[in-house]
Scaffold this motif. Structure first.
Motif, PDB file in Angstrom:
ATOM      1  N   ASP A  72       0.819  -1.207   0.000  1.00 25.50           N
ATOM      2  CA  ASP A  72       0.000   0.000   0.000  1.00 25.50           C
ATOM      3  C   ASP A  72       0.856   1.263   0.000  1.00 25.50           C
ATOM      4  N   ASP A  73       2.153   1.109  -0.304  1.00 24.93           N
ATOM      5  CA  ASP A  73       3.064   2.240  -0.421  1.00 24.93           C
ATOM      6  C   ASP A  73       3.969   1.979  -1.622  1.00 24.93           C
ATOM      7  N   TYR A  74       4.785   2.970  -1.967  1.00 24.18           N
ATOM      8  CA  TYR A  74       5.583   2.894  -3.187  1.00 24.18           C
ATOM      9  C   TYR A  74       6.882   2.135  -2.943  1.00 24.18           C
ATOM     10  N   LEU A  75       7.042   1.031  -3.644  1.00 26.05           N
ATOM     11  CA  LEU A  75       8.200   0.166  -3.446  1.00 26.05           C
ATOM     12  C   LEU A  75       9.507   0.889  -3.735  1.00 26.05           C
ATOM     13  N   GLY A  76       9.498   1.767  -4.724  1.00 26.82           N
ATOM     14  CA  GLY A  76      10.724   2.460  -5.096  1.00 26.82           C
ATOM     15  C   GLY A  76      11.265   3.375  -4.021  1.00 26.82           C
ATOM     16  N   ARG A  77      10.443   3.723  -3.044  1.00 27.52           N
ATOM     17  CA  ARG A  77      10.852   4.617  -1.963  1.00 27.52           C
ATOM     18  C   ARG A  77      11.283   3.861  -0.708  1.00 27.52           C
ATOM     19  N   MET A  78      11.116   2.555  -0.723  1.00 24.90           N
ATOM     20  CA  MET A  78      11.376   1.777   0.486  1.00 24.90           C
ATOM     21  C   MET A  78      12.855   1.471   0.658  1.00 24.90           C
ATOM     22  N   GLU A  79      13.262   1.375   1.908  1.00 25.74           N
ATOM     23  CA  GLU A  79      14.615   0.937   2.250  1.00 25.74           C
ATOM     24  C   GLU A  79      14.675  -0.599   2.182  1.00 25.74           C
ATOM     25  N   PRO A  80      15.864  -1.160   1.987  1.00 28.38           N
ATOM     26  CA  PRO A  80      15.986  -2.624   1.913  1.00 28.38           C
ATOM     27  C   PRO A  80      15.371  -3.347   3.113  1.00 28.38           C
ATOM     28  N   ALA A  81      15.493  -2.763   4.293  1.00 24.05           N
ATOM     29  CA  ALA A  81      14.954  -3.416   5.488  1.00 24.05           C
ATOM     30  C   ALA A  81      13.445  -3.611   5.391  1.00 24.05           C
ATOM     31  N   HIS A  82      12.766  -2.693   4.707  1.00 23.91           N
ATOM     32  CA  HIS A  82      11.315  -2.800   4.585  1.00 23.91           C
ATOM     33  C   HIS A  82      10.937  -3.994   3.715  1.00 23.91           C
ATOM     34  N   PHE A  83      11.742  -4.279   2.708  1.00 26.75           N
ATOM     35  CA  PHE A  83      11.462  -5.434   1.852  1.00 26.75           C
ATOM     36  C   PHE A  83      11.583  -6.739   2.645  1.00 26.75           C
ATOM     37  N   THR A  84      12.589  -6.826   3.464  1.00 21.81           N
ATOM     38  CA  THR A  84      12.761  -8.053   4.250  1.00 21.81           C
ATOM     39  C   THR A  84      11.671  -8.182   5.307  1.00 21.81           C
ATOM     40  N   GLU A  85      11.071  -7.057   5.717  1.00 22.39           N
ATOM     41  CA  GLU A  85       9.936  -7.111   6.645  1.00 22.39           C
ATOM     42  C   GLU A  85       8.663  -7.563   5.938  1.00 22.39           C
ATOM     43  N   LEU A  86       8.498  -7.134   4.682  1.00 22.92           N
ATOM     44  CA  LEU A  86       7.299  -7.501   3.926  1.00 22.92           C
ATOM     45  C   LEU A  86       7.324  -8.951   3.457  1.00 22.92           C
ATOM     46  N   TYR A  87       8.499  -9.450   3.199  1.00 28.37           N
ATOM     47  CA  TYR A  87       8.630 -10.761   2.574  1.00 28.37           C
ATOM     48  C   TYR A  87       7.928 -11.880   3.348  1.00 28.37           C
ATOM     49  N   PRO A  88       8.052 -11.950   4.679  1.00 28.35           N
ATOM     50  CA  PRO A  88       7.364 -13.034   5.402  1.00 28.35           C
ATOM     51  C   PRO A  88       5.837 -12.973   5.285  1.00 28.35           C
ATOM     52  N   ALA A  89       5.295 -11.805   4.901  1.00 28.22           N
ATOM     53  CA  ALA A  89       3.848 -11.653   4.790  1.00 28.22           C
ATOM     54  C   ALA A  89       3.321 -12.059   3.413  1.00 28.22           C
ATOM     55  N   ARG A  90       4.205 -12.527   2.556  1.00 28.46           N
ATOM     56  CA  ARG A  90       3.756 -12.944   1.222  1.00 28.46           C
ATOM     57  C   ARG A  90       2.742 -14.069   1.357  1.00 28.46           C
ATOM     58  N   GLN A  91       1.800 -14.114   0.430  1.00 25.03           N
ATOM     59  CA  GLN A  91       0.748 -15.125   0.484  1.00 25.03           C
ATOM     60  C   GLN A  91       0.673 -15.878  -0.829  1.00 25.03           C
ATOM     61  N   ALA A  92       0.301 -17.139  -0.750  1.00 24.00           N
ATOM     62  CA  ALA A  92       0.104 -17.939  -1.960  1.00 24.00           C
ATOM     63  C   ALA A  92      -1.034 -17.340  -2.768  1.00 24.00           C
ATOM     64  N   VAL A  93      -0.832 -17.252  -4.061  1.00 21.56           N
ATOM     65  CA  VAL A  93      -1.881 -16.737  -4.934  1.00 21.56           C
ATOM     66  C   VAL A  93      -3.010 -17.764  -5.015  1.00 21.56           C
ATOM     67  N   SER A  94      -4.223 -17.301  -4.796  1.00 21.42           N
ATOM     68  CA  SER A  94      -5.376 -18.204  -4.745  1.00 21.42           C
ATOM     69  C   SER A  94      -6.049 -18.300  -6.111  1.00 21.42           C
ATOM     70  N   ALA A  95      -6.881 -19.322  -6.247  1.00 20.17           N
ATOM     71  CA  ALA A  95      -7.675 -19.480  -7.470  1.00 20.17           C
ATOM     72  C   ALA A  95      -8.605 -18.295  -7.670  1.00 20.17           C
ATOM     73  N   ALA A  96      -9.122 -17.752  -6.559  1.00 21.15           N
ATOM     74  CA  ALA A  96     -10.011 -16.595  -6.654  1.00 21.15           C
ATOM     75  C   ALA A  96      -9.269 -15.376  -7.181  1.00 21.15           C
ATOM     76  N   GLN A  97      -8.033 -15.184  -6.755  1.00 23.06           N
ATOM     77  CA  GLN A  97      -7.241 -14.065  -7.251  1.00 23.06           C
ATOM     78  C   GLN A  97      -6.928 -14.216  -8.733  1.00 23.06           C
ATOM     79  N   LEU A  98      -6.595 -15.435  -9.152  1.00 19.86           N
ATOM     80  CA  LEU A  98      -6.327 -15.679 -10.566  1.00 19.86           C
ATOM     81  C   LEU A  98      -7.569 -15.426 -11.405  1.00 19.86           C
ATOM     82  N   SER A  99      -8.713 -15.885 -10.933  1.00 23.85           N
ATOM     83  CA  SER A  99      -9.962 -15.707 -11.666  1.00 23.85           C
ATOM     84  C   SER A  99     -10.333 -14.232 -11.781  1.00 23.85           C
ATOM     85  N   LEU A 100     -10.212 -13.501 -10.690  1.00 24.59           N
ATOM     86  CA  LEU A 100     -10.527 -12.080 -10.705  1.00 24.59           C
ATOM     87  C   LEU A 100      -9.582 -11.319 -11.623  1.00 24.59           C
ATOM     88  N   ALA A 101      -8.306 -11.636 -11.554  1.00 25.82           N
ATOM     89  CA  ALA A 101      -7.330 -10.961 -12.408  1.00 25.82           C
ATOM     90  C   ALA A 101      -7.626 -11.212 -13.874  1.00 25.82           C
TER      91      ALA A 101
END
Length: 263
Positions: free
Chosen positions: A121-150
């Motif tokens: 919900d913020d701009y990746l290009g402005r983030m520090e490297p530490a923020h990426f490593t904080e976000l990474y554990p929150a990654r989620q498997a893409v669901s069938a519903a997300q694929l269908s909606l996309a």
């Protein structure tokens, strides 16, 4: 080793610093500008995009096409990686890229069990490297519903009838930033009130305030956007007279729907 796919070159360095040894793929395309034809496989679609971007930028077509082919070729090798992680933001530029990529993966779904998504919900290009490593554990498997909606959204974006976008303007939990982004896309069609797009109307208002310098206009325009999505190249195309999107349709902002009108 993992494959990280993200919105452009501004994020590549930070992702590489955050995940050394992994492969980073920037998805370089401004899908809100130019043709986005339906019914084309990725290779043919990329060729159409290369023609448009080469003509607009003055770069050789062969060079632009080669960059698309290299990008698409790396995407097709996703199964060679332990995991594919999609990093995309909330704005229109990113959301169009995201639904294009998810739609492609929808045809590969049975073979893509390790596809993960991070919706920022913020701009990746402005983030520090530490923020990426904080976000990474929150990654989620893409669901069938997300694929269908996309896939439904990507089909609507490419349709000759923009009214097909209307059902997708309702907020959803699968791709929570998509509805607002597509609403912003709709606002780039001529409005029923004055025949101008939202960007054209904003430019007119800024000029009436006495802002005339091109760079200053772009800066002021960006400040008025809820989510920054348009780069200076796209903005200057509108400033220099690029007409609103589509023909035969106008956007009724009050009713949040399209209305046909004589071409």
């Amino acid at each position: 080793m993992k494959l990280h796919i993200t919105n452009g070159d501004s994020v590549v360095g930070t992702l590489q610093d955050s995940f050394p040894g992994d492969t980073i793929l920037p998805w370089r395309d401004v899908l809100h500008d130019g043709p986005v034809p339906a019914g084309r496989p990725l290779s043919e679609f990329s060729a159409v995009r290369a023609h448009f971007l080469a003509a607009e930028s003055g770069l050789p077509y062969a060079q632009v096409l080669s960059e698309f082919q290299e990008r698409d070729g790396l995407l097709a090798r996703y199964a060679e990686f332990d995991e594919t992680v999609l990093w995309f933001e909330h704005d229109l530029y990113d959301q169009l890229q995201l639904i294009q990529i998810l739609d492609w993966f929808a045809t590969q779904a049975a073979d893509a069990p390790n596809l993960r998504l991070i919706q920022a919900d913020d701009y990746l290009g402005r983030m520090e490297p530490a923020h990426f490593t904080e976000l990474y554990p929150a990654r989620q498997a893409v669901s069938a519903a997300q694929l269908s909606l996309a896939s439904a959204a990507w089909l609507a974006v490419r349709s000759a009838d923009p009214a097909e976008l209307e059902p997708l303007l309702v907020p959803n939990t699968e791709l929570p930033f998509l509805a607002a982004a597509l609403t912003r896309l709709c606002e780039e069609y001529p409005w029923t009130t004055d025949g101008l797009s939202r960007t054209q109307r904003t430019i007119r208002e800024l000029k009436n305030q006495g802002i005339t310098d091109r760079a200053d206009l772009f800066t002021a325009f960006t400040r008025q956007e809820e989510a920054i999505w348009m780069g200076d190249w796209s903005f200057f195309r509108v400033l220099d007279g690029e007409p609103p999107r589509g023909t035969g349709w106008q956007w009724n902002a009050t009713l949040r729907r399209f209305e046909s009108h004589p071409s």
